[in-house]
Design a protein around this motif. Structure first.
Motif, mmCIF file in Angstrom:
data_model
loop_
_atom_site.group_PDB
_atom_site.id
_atom_site.type_symbol
_atom_site.label_atom_id
_atom_site.label_comp_id
_atom_site.label_asym_id
_atom_site.label_seq_id
_atom_site.Cartn_x
_atom_site.Cartn_y
_atom_site.Cartn_z
ATOM 1 N N THR A 3 0.849 -1.194 0.000
ATOM 2 C CA THR A 3 0.000 0.000 0.000
ATOM 3 C C THR A 3 0.886 1.246 0.000
ATOM 4 O O THR A 3 1.669 1.447 0.938
ATOM 5 C CB THR A 3 -0.916 0.023 1.234
ATOM 6 O OG1 THR A 3 -1.722 -1.168 1.254
ATOM 7 C CG2 THR A 3 -1.809 1.243 1.217
ATOM 8 N N VAL A 25 -7.288 3.201 -2.647
ATOM 9 C CA VAL A 25 -6.853 1.936 -2.046
ATOM 10 C C VAL A 25 -7.920 1.466 -1.074
ATOM 11 O O VAL A 25 -8.847 2.219 -0.725
ATOM 12 C CB VAL A 25 -5.500 2.100 -1.313
ATOM 13 C CG1 VAL A 25 -4.387 2.413 -2.296
ATOM 14 C CG2 VAL A 25 -5.577 3.185 -0.238
ATOM 15 N N SER A 26 -7.805 0.221 -0.636
ATOM 16 C CA SER A 26 -8.856 -0.359 0.202
ATOM 17 C C SER A 26 -8.817 0.137 1.643
ATOM 18 O O SER A 26 -9.760 -0.078 2.403
ATOM 19 C CB SER A 26 -8.727 -1.890 0.200
ATOM 20 O OG SER A 26 -7.466 -2.291 0.706
ATOM 21 N N ALA A 27 -7.745 0.774 2.053
ATOM 22 C CA ALA A 27 -7.651 1.271 3.428
ATOM 23 C C ALA A 27 -8.681 2.370 3.684
ATOM 24 O O ALA A 27 -9.114 3.065 2.762
ATOM 25 C CB ALA A 27 -6.248 1.806 3.689
ATOM 26 N N THR A 28 -9.049 2.512 4.959
ATOM 27 C CA THR A 28 -10.006 3.549 5.351
ATOM 28 C C THR A 28 -9.405 4.406 6.455
ATOM 29 O O THR A 28 -8.457 4.000 7.145
ATOM 30 C CB THR A 28 -11.310 2.924 5.861
ATOM 31 O OG1 THR A 28 -11.049 2.218 7.093
ATOM 32 C CG2 THR A 28 -11.894 1.960 4.832
ATOM 33 N N GLU A 78 -9.478 2.672 9.768
ATOM 34 C CA GLU A 78 -8.368 1.741 9.990
ATOM 35 C C GLU A 78 -7.119 2.486 10.431
ATOM 36 O O GLU A 78 -6.375 2.017 11.310
ATOM 37 C CB GLU A 78 -8.089 0.945 8.713
ATOM 38 C CG GLU A 78 -9.167 -0.067 8.372
ATOM 39 C CD GLU A 78 -8.914 -0.763 7.046
ATOM 40 O OE1 GLU A 78 -9.324 -1.933 6.900
ATOM 41 O OE2 GLU A 78 -8.297 -0.140 6.160
ATOM 42 N N LEU A 89 -1.687 -2.333 7.353
ATOM 43 C CA LEU A 89 -2.459 -2.349 6.105
ATOM 44 C C LEU A 89 -2.180 -3.592 5.264
ATOM 45 O O LEU A 89 -3.087 -4.145 4.649
ATOM 46 C CB LEU A 89 -2.143 -1.097 5.291
ATOM 47 C CG LEU A 89 -2.478 0.246 5.950
ATOM 48 C CD1 LEU A 89 -2.038 1.398 5.060
ATOM 49 C CD2 LEU A 89 -3.970 0.346 6.263
ATOM 50 N N ASP A 90 -0.916 -4.040 5.236
ATOM 51 C CA ASP A 90 -0.529 -5.128 4.336
ATOM 52 C C ASP A 90 -0.340 -6.468 5.035
ATOM 53 O O ASP A 90 -0.425 -7.521 4.387
ATOM 54 C CB ASP A 90 0.787 -4.776 3.625
ATOM 55 C CG ASP A 90 0.682 -3.502 2.809
ATOM 56 O OD1 ASP A 90 -0.447 -3.103 2.473
ATOM 57 O OD2 ASP A 90 1.739 -2.896 2.520
#
Length: 586
Positions: free
Chosen positions: A65, A121-124, A127, A151-152
């Motif tokens: 990420t 990216v899928s992160a929020t 998070e 994240l990863d």
């Protein structure tokens, strides 16, 4: 309907607020970060050091990420607008973090703020906030370096493999890139003779630290030890786990690695710190030194001891000089804490006993005990043998820098021998001086100094110094051999103070009390903040608060029992770290 909606939509597009173009430092950061993930730091930004920047750049370059960080010294808008502007300007998917510092006339510390944004990216943001909360406590890691793993999830499995994999050692590739020489081979070499040890050295682990620590413990033997090190603010922290058969407590082992209860391991000292842990878990350090001196040169420097200047070639040269001056003499530089742990609480390391452990039969020997942390310094000397050698050793303490070479040079000078191989460096006599009248006058002065009666004068001076030493050395030993296990140290200090005259003891305690007043003021403020702390919202937050309160009680005890002004800076530093963690918890 289309005739109505179409123009309305078109009008809405033109009326929508446009993203503000980045300006000033934010624009400079965007231009630099457009080339790839990493960190951009404005000139004058104080909240990060070069080592941390190097480690962050290495870690972000390997992360799945993308993470981009800008650290500014200009005002930024409220909320997350600055990070959103940075993301829009760069135009690449990833996580964007902006931090700023602005100095004001009303405070010595800068005002700080931060902004976060996530794009493509899928992160929020939730998070990110959850990971930030996990970093509350001491030690807890650094959010900017634990975020990629959160994240990863790329480092946690590698750390867990130290418990059941083929290799007991794991070093984060980002750590090796930022700090060449910190790798698995270094760890294997350090623990070659200590088989039941597992070590993970990482930039940062996301999520709960206790879970990561537990992942290293599967199948840990009774005599096994697991060591987890990760980056904090400006150095690595160290967390130790130990089996029931290990003869030392976890706090003792963490102090060996980390210098204090709140562990701090500078990257430049990490090889020496792991060597200290390997040593305390291995064979008796004095036996190792004795064997090395029997088999090799007459000077032994423990692998956990370094002054950062004196290399192996210089030590070898100094050993040659010592052999030329006194063929039977032996000298060892040993780590104070490790030696004391292995020899026991009541062993008088400042008496001749320690030197006798390394001496050849009836020969001269000196053990210089070293406080190896944060640059190191000689703290105590133990010497045995003939009177001339013992006296030379007891007055051969080098300075804080280059202490190995300067101590040896001083010892050689006390024995009437120069450091003929050049090992003394700057501590030796100057070379290539001017000739002529000045030189002749110095030579004449030298002749006068060594003429009839001069020896008697020097002997008189030495007698006076020796008499003074009878009164002063116990105090120095008490101050410089203070056990890090503070409950045992207090009784030892009191016994040594009892050897002074009442006037000397009162003067020493008065100096310590004066220095301790600053620490007392810090602790009063910390106590007020702890008393006003709200109820923790989660079980983990409660555990963190309990640890902070326990650390506060330890600091109160340490401050109340100060007998040396040298203890105060460490107490104040630990107090500041607890206050910082408490503010983060709030």
């Amino acid at each position: 309907m289309a005739a109505v909606i179409g123009p309305a939509l078109l009008l809405g597009l033109f009326a929508a607020p446009q993203a503000r173009a980045a300006e000033g430092q934010l624009a400079e950061a965007a231009e630099a970060l457009a080339e790839g993930p990493g960190v951009w730091v404005a000139e004058g930004y104080e909240g990060i050091d070069d080592d941390a920047v190097a480690l962050m750049n290495a870690r972000y370059g390997m992360a799945e990420t993308p993470v981009r960080v800008a650290m500014l010294t200009e005002e930024i808008p409220e909320g997350d607008a600055a990070a959103q502007e940075l993301a829009a300007e760069v135009g690449r998917p990833g996580v964007y973090l902006v931090y700023n510092e602005v100095h004001t006339p009303v405070s010595d510390s800068p005002d700080t703020s931060e902004a976060w944004a996530v794009s493509g990216v899928s992160a929020t943001l939730d998070e990110l906030a959850a990971e930030d909360m996990e970093r509350i406590g001491i030690p807890a890691g650094n959010f900017l370096l634990t975020l990629p793993d959160a994240l990863d999830g790329d480092l946690r499995p590698r750390v867990a493999e130290t418990a059941g994999g083929d290799d007991l050692f794991f070093v984060d590739p980002a750590v090796s890139e930022a700090f060449p020489g910190l790798d698995e081979e270094m760890l294997r070499d350090a623990f070659a003779d200590v088989p039941s040890v597992r070590v993970a050295l990482v930039s940062g682990l996301g999520g709960d630290l206790e879970e990561a620590r537990a992942s290293m413990l599967g199948g840990l033997p009774d005599d096994g030890v697991a060591l987890l090190m990760q980056w904090e603010d400006g150095e690595f922290s160290a967390v130790v786990s130990a089996g029931s058969g290990v003869p030392f407590s976890i706090s003792e082992l963490e102090t060996v690695v980390g210098a204090s209860g709140i562990t701090e391991v500078p990257a430049g000292e990490l090889p020496e710190r792991v060597a200290l842990l390997a040593s305390v878990l291995g064979d008796d350090v004095t036996e190792v030194a004795r064997a090395a001196l029997e088999a090799g040169p007459s000077v032994y420097v423990h692998p956990g001891v370094s002054d950062g200047h004196t290399d192996a070639d210089t030590v070898a040269a100094l050993a040659d000089d010592l052999a030329a001056a006194d063929g039977s003499a032996r000298v060892a530089f040993l780590p104070e804490g490790v030696t004391e742990l292995q020899t026991g609480d009541d062993y008088a390391m400042y008496e001749p006993d320690a030197a006798r452990l390394i001496a050849a039969d009836g020969g001269n020997a000196a053990v210089f005990l070293v406080d190896p942390y944060h640059g190191g310094r000689v703290s105590t000397v133990s010497a045995t043998g003939d009177e001339e050698f013992v006296q030379a050793a007891e007055f051969a303490w080098g300075g804080d820098e280059n202490f190995v070479a300067s101590t040896m040079t001083s010892l050689l000078e006390g024995l009437g021998a120069a450091a003929i191989s050049g090992g003394g460096g700057d501590t030796g006599a100057g070379g290539g001086g001017d000739s002529g009248e000045g030189g002749e006058e110095e030579a004449a002065g030298s002749d006068r100094a060594t003429g009839p009666g001069a020896g008697d004068g020097w002997r008189a001076v030495l007698i006076v110094v020796a008499v003074l030493a009878i009164w002063v050395l116990p105090l120095l030993a008490g101050r410089l051999t203070r056990r890090r296990r503070r409950t045992l140290a207090l009784d030892r200090h009191r016994r040594r103070l009892a050897r002074l005259t009442p006037e000397e003891a009162r003067a020493e305690l008065a100096r310590a009390e004066l220095a301790a007043q600053a620490a007392r003021a810090d602790l009063i403020r910390l106590g007020d903040e702890l008393a006003g702390a709200g109820e923790p919202g989660t079980p983990r937050a409660l555990r963190v608060l309990q640890r902070l309160r326990a650390e506060y009680e330890r600091l109160l005890h340490a401050q109340a029992n100060v007998v040396s002004a040298a203890q105060v800076p460490e107490i104040r530093k630990d107090t500041a770290r607890v206050r910082k963690a408490l503010r983060a918890l709030a």
